[in-house]
Enzyme design. Structure first.
Site, mmCIF file in Angstrom:
data_model
loop_
_atom_site.group_PDB
_atom_site.id
_atom_site.type_symbol
_atom_site.label_atom_id
_atom_site.label_comp_id
_atom_site.label_asym_id
_atom_site.label_seq_id
_atom_site.Cartn_x
_atom_site.Cartn_y
_atom_site.Cartn_z
ATOM 1 N N TRP A 158 -2.987 -2.572 -1.551
ATOM 2 C CA TRP A 158 -2.521 -3.907 -1.965
ATOM 3 C C TRP A 158 -3.226 -4.855 -1.019
ATOM 4 O O TRP A 158 -2.901 -4.951 0.162
ATOM 5 C CB TRP A 158 -0.999 -3.991 -1.805
ATOM 6 N N CYS A 182 0.829 -1.209 0.000
ATOM 7 C CA CYS A 182 0.000 0.000 0.000
ATOM 8 C C CYS A 182 0.860 1.254 0.000
ATOM 9 O O CYS A 182 1.963 1.265 0.497
ATOM 10 C CB CYS A 182 -0.867 0.039 1.261
ATOM 11 N N ASN A 193 -1.540 1.374 5.910
ATOM 12 C CA ASN A 193 -0.654 0.386 5.281
ATOM 13 C C ASN A 193 -0.197 -0.537 6.394
ATOM 14 O O ASN A 193 0.349 -0.090 7.391
ATOM 15 C CB ASN A 193 0.543 1.099 4.625
ATOM 16 N N GLY A 194 -0.458 -1.837 6.222
ATOM 17 C CA GLY A 194 -0.020 -2.795 7.248
ATOM 18 C C GLY A 194 -1.088 -3.867 7.440
ATOM 19 O O GLY A 194 -2.018 -3.976 6.649
ATOM 20 N N GLU A 224 18.693 -15.814 -9.542
ATOM 21 C CA GLU A 224 18.228 -14.449 -9.810
ATOM 22 C C GLU A 224 17.667 -14.339 -11.227
ATOM 23 O O GLU A 224 16.608 -13.738 -11.446
ATOM 24 C CB GLU A 224 19.358 -13.458 -9.594
ATOM 25 N N ARG A 280 4.813 0.652 -6.026
ATOM 26 C CA ARG A 280 4.797 -0.196 -4.821
ATOM 27 C C ARG A 280 3.878 -1.398 -4.992
ATOM 28 O O ARG A 280 3.936 -2.343 -4.220
ATOM 29 C CB ARG A 280 4.368 0.620 -3.596
ATOM 30 N N LYS A 335 6.512 -3.578 -4.643
ATOM 31 C CA LYS A 335 7.936 -3.229 -4.682
ATOM 32 C C LYS A 335 8.576 -3.408 -3.314
ATOM 33 O O LYS A 335 9.711 -3.831 -3.211
ATOM 34 C CB LYS A 335 8.109 -1.771 -5.122
ATOM 35 N N GLU A 367 8.937 -13.382 -12.663
ATOM 36 C CA GLU A 367 8.126 -12.364 -11.982
ATOM 37 C C GLU A 367 7.573 -11.328 -12.963
ATOM 38 O O GLU A 367 6.584 -10.667 -12.664
ATOM 39 C CB GLU A 367 8.891 -11.693 -10.855
ATOM 40 N N LYS A 411 13.823 -13.162 -12.101
ATOM 41 C CA LYS A 411 13.555 -12.027 -13.000
ATOM 42 C C LYS A 411 12.583 -12.433 -14.100
ATOM 43 O O LYS A 411 11.626 -11.761 -14.396
ATOM 44 C CB LYS A 411 14.886 -11.575 -13.614
ATOM 45 N N HIS A 442 19.628 -35.919 -10.495
ATOM 46 C CA HIS A 442 19.038 -36.618 -9.336
ATOM 47 C C HIS A 442 17.531 -36.468 -9.293
ATOM 48 O O HIS A 442 16.933 -36.483 -8.218
ATOM 49 C CB HIS A 442 19.683 -36.086 -8.051
HETATM 50 C C1 AGP Z 1 12.869 -8.607 -6.912
HETATM 51 O O1 AGP Z 1 12.774 -8.423 -8.309
HETATM 52 C C2 AGP Z 1 11.538 -8.585 -6.240
HETATM 53 N N1 AGP Z 1 10.849 -7.393 -6.494
HETATM 54 C C3 AGP Z 1 11.604 -8.972 -4.778
HETATM 55 O O2 AGP Z 1 12.084 -10.288 -4.721
HETATM 56 C C4 AGP Z 1 12.509 -8.100 -3.866
HETATM 57 O O3 AGP Z 1 13.864 -8.315 -4.193
HETATM 58 C C5 AGP Z 1 12.290 -8.549 -2.418
HETATM 59 O O4 AGP Z 1 10.943 -8.304 -2.082
HETATM 60 C C6 AGP Z 1 13.202 -7.848 -1.416
HETATM 61 O O5 AGP Z 1 12.948 -6.469 -1.440
HETATM 62 P P1 AGP Z 1 13.997 -5.488 -0.704
HETATM 63 O O6 AGP Z 1 15.297 -5.630 -1.431
HETATM 64 O O7 AGP Z 1 13.398 -4.128 -0.831
HETATM 65 O O8 AGP Z 1 14.119 -5.941 0.721
#
Ligand code: AGP
Length: 608
Positions: free
Chosen positions: A75, A2, A99-100, A481, A27, A603, A488, A485, A504
């Site tokens: 969110w 949020c 937010n929370g 990673e 976000r 985000k 997501e 990428k 395995h």
């Molecule tokens: C990465 O592409 C994602 N958006 C997500 O995994 C992100 O890296 C993760 O939520 C950690 O966020 P931060 O680095 O702000 O702690």
């Protein structure tokens, strides 16, 4: 996650609320709304879906004379995505955004019902705002009402609240979720993060837990938990409005990938003097480093993947044992921590709830903590014993790219610093490594030249529903990673696998045409990687091989080969990251996905 924006001042509020919400879109959200004092009453306008839906509903509101309001991008956590569940919530007297997650909202519901309250939505937020309303009717004092509500609420929150009897004021407080107060020439702002107000001000004060901020047209007052006035210093963010704009690129993500050479250079070069690491970290003197028993790295998502690269670098250069863990696992498994350990928290936003909890756990056990964080003044940066800022600038795209690159660059510098202190690398080796790292941006720049090749491969990958990423050693960390990428932002299922482990079991999934992306930059296991590639190709896989320019590749090893610039091997992930990110980016673009704001994602994940 949020987003919250609030404004009270001498200009129309509604345009500033919409502008601020647009800056907070990154976000992640699924509905939006505003509240303002107009026509003598508190009014709310809400809309599910994109911010354009809300803007359309606000179009006919002239906004003259409306100089105070709050806005929110939701969110969803409690209650489906709908107009009625969108924020703000409350009644004609008290209205607010949140937010929370309120953990005891059922208990609050029951209590408020005994006091005659009914609810229009399924949200925990509505219960919290109506609790504030109830306490306001009892005390007649908004600050006391907010503070008493905080005592009764369990869970995380950032609130911005308006009261119809105080139409020009906004009241704010937080616990775990971030909230900033920002004075400007046109009025006073409250916001979840600085990007929402960069067009008006770069000054901010972080509202600390237990404090209540009271914004009026021309002042911001702060009160402690026991109601005493508090004076706070304002910080100035180094970020400027342009940095948070797209600058002519099609998406923030591609812009941020192209910023990697600059921000990696800007992050490491100022910390290298006379070809030696200069980290200015009193926490990490040579004596302290020599006494470290074990390093624990706790982080989430991409930041955790950066931590894995850091593990390989620290263990290779300094021979200090490093354990890397997902923060949400670390915080609940009662890890074995000793005072002579070191816990490193990595986070772009500096607000990730699980990583913040891991930090607090480490501190509760008396273990020194070092934060590697991008957002200035964020919770993790402030609560850690020491902080090493990555200077990547605002990262707007939900998919982290430049933050990953600067995180691994800084972890490399840290591992050189550790190696020098441990004497596991000589001074000459230290200087050479620092010189190579200081020039890494040139190699990254060169790797961006692989964009067209990545785009051509993306045209093939877009047709597949499963992609495997394999590697050994740090290339396995890189695969994790690269897989994240791709999945997501393109929504293609991807799996990273240790190349030596495939046989395995998982190799049973390989069939004709299955795309397999193989990273083979580790010379020590290069031949093993070639064997693993042969294993999958003999079962029909279509292999894309990422390999340094200078490596000799046996005939007919892969269907596509991306040759990476020949940076010293230990730093190779710095060169492989951008092409892997570009591959994901172009695949998602080919599929017409919302590259900067992928579905379901936020985000900064400030809830558990
Ligand atoms: C990465 O592409 C994602 N958006 C997500 O995994 C992100 O890296 C993760 O939520 C950690 O966020 P931060 O680095 O702000 O702690």
């Amino acid at each position: 996650m949020c987003g919250i924006i609030g404004f009270t001042g001498n200009e129309k509020a509604i345009p500033k609320l919409v502008e601020g919400l647009a800056a907070l879109e990154y976000r992640g959200y699924d509905s939006a709304g505003v509240a303002y004092f107009g026509g003598g009453i508190l009014q709310t306008v809400k809309a599910k879906g994109r911010l354009t839906n809300l803007a359309a509903r606000l179009e006919n509101i002239a906004g003259e004379g409306i100089t105070a309001g709050i806005g929110h991008t939701r969110w969803a956590t409690h209650g489906e995505v709908s107009d009625v569940n969108s924020h703000p919530h409350g009644n004609q007297r008290t209205c607010g955004v949140h937010n929370g997650i309120i953990e005891n909202y059922s208990e609050l519901s029951a209590y408020l019902e005994t006091e005659g309250y009914t609810f229009a939505s399924d949200t925990d937020t509505e219960r919290a705002i109506l609790l504030i309303d109830f306490l306001y009717t009892r005390t007649g004092d908004p600050v006391r009402a907010m503070q008493e509500a905080a005592e009764r609420i369990k869970g995380s929150f950032a609130f911005a609240v308006m009261f119809s009897e105080r139409p020009d004021s906004i009241y704010a407080m937080r616990r775990d979720s971030p909230l900033l107060a920002s004075p400007s020439d046109v009025g006073m702002f409250i916001a979840s993060d600085i990007s929402a107000v960069l067009g008006y001000t770069r000054r901010f004060a972080r509202i600390e837990e237990g404090e209540v901020a009271v914004l009026t047209r021309d002042s911001i007052e702060y009160y402690t938990r026991d109601g005493k006035r508090l004076t706070k210093e304002y910080e100035t963010t180094p970020w400027n409005p342009e940095a948070a704009e797209r600058g002519g690129y099609a998406h923030f993500m591609i812009k941020e990938i192209h910023e990697e050479p600059t921000v990696v250079s800007g992050t490491v070069r100022p910390r290298i003097r006379d070809r030696l690491p200069y980290l200015d970290l009193p926490l990490l003197t040579a004596e302290r480093i020599q006494s470290i028993r074990q390093i624990h790295i706790a982080a989430c998502g991409t930041a955790m993947h950066a931590g894995l690269i850091g593990k390989y670098a620290v263990e290779k250069l300094a021979r200090i044992p490093v354990n890397v863990e997902i923060a949400s696992e670390f915080r609940y498994r009662n890890p074995i921590l000793q005072p002579d350990d070191l816990v490193i928290l990595i986070s772009q936003s500096g607000e990730t709830a699980d990583t913040l909890a891991a930090l607090r756990l480490a501190k509760s056990k008396g273990v020194p903590t070092l934060a590697v964080v991008n957002v200035p003044g964020s919770a993790i940066a402030r609560e850690a014993d020491a902080v090493l800022y990555t200077w990547a600038g605002p990262e707007i795209a939900v998919a982290s790219t430049k933050a990953y690159s600067v995180q691994i660059a800084l972890l490399y510098l840290l591992s050189i610093h550790f190696g020098k202190a441990m004497g596991t690398i000589t001074e000459a080796e230290t200087r050479n490594l620092c010189e190579e790292l200081a020039n890494a941006h040139q190699y990254i720049e060169k790797s961006l030249g692989l964009a067209d090749h990545c785009r051509s491969i993306a045209e093939i990958y877009k047709n597949h529903r499963n992609i495997f990423f394999i590697g050994r050693g740090r290339d396995f960390a890189l695969s994790m990673e690269a897989a994240l990428k791709m999945k997501e932002i393109s929504y293609i299922h991807c799996e990273a696998y240790a190349a030596g482990e495939l046989k395995h079991g998982t190799i049973s999934l390989i069939e004709k045409g299955t795309p397999v992306v193989a990273f083979a930059t580790e010379s020590a296991v290069f031949d093993k990687m070639i064997s693993n590639i042969k294993e999958v190709r003999s079962r029909g896989a279509r292999v894309l091989l990422f390999v340094p320019e200078g490596y000799a590749i046996p005939e007919d090893t892969a269907d596509d080969i991306i040759r990476l610039p020949d940076i010293p091997e230990v730093f190779m992930p710095l060169c492989a990251a951008a092409p892997a990110q570009l591959l994901a980016y172009y695949t998602a673009v080919e599929l017409g996905c919302d590259v900067d704001k992928p579905r379901n994602l936020a985000k900064s994940v400030t809830v558990e």
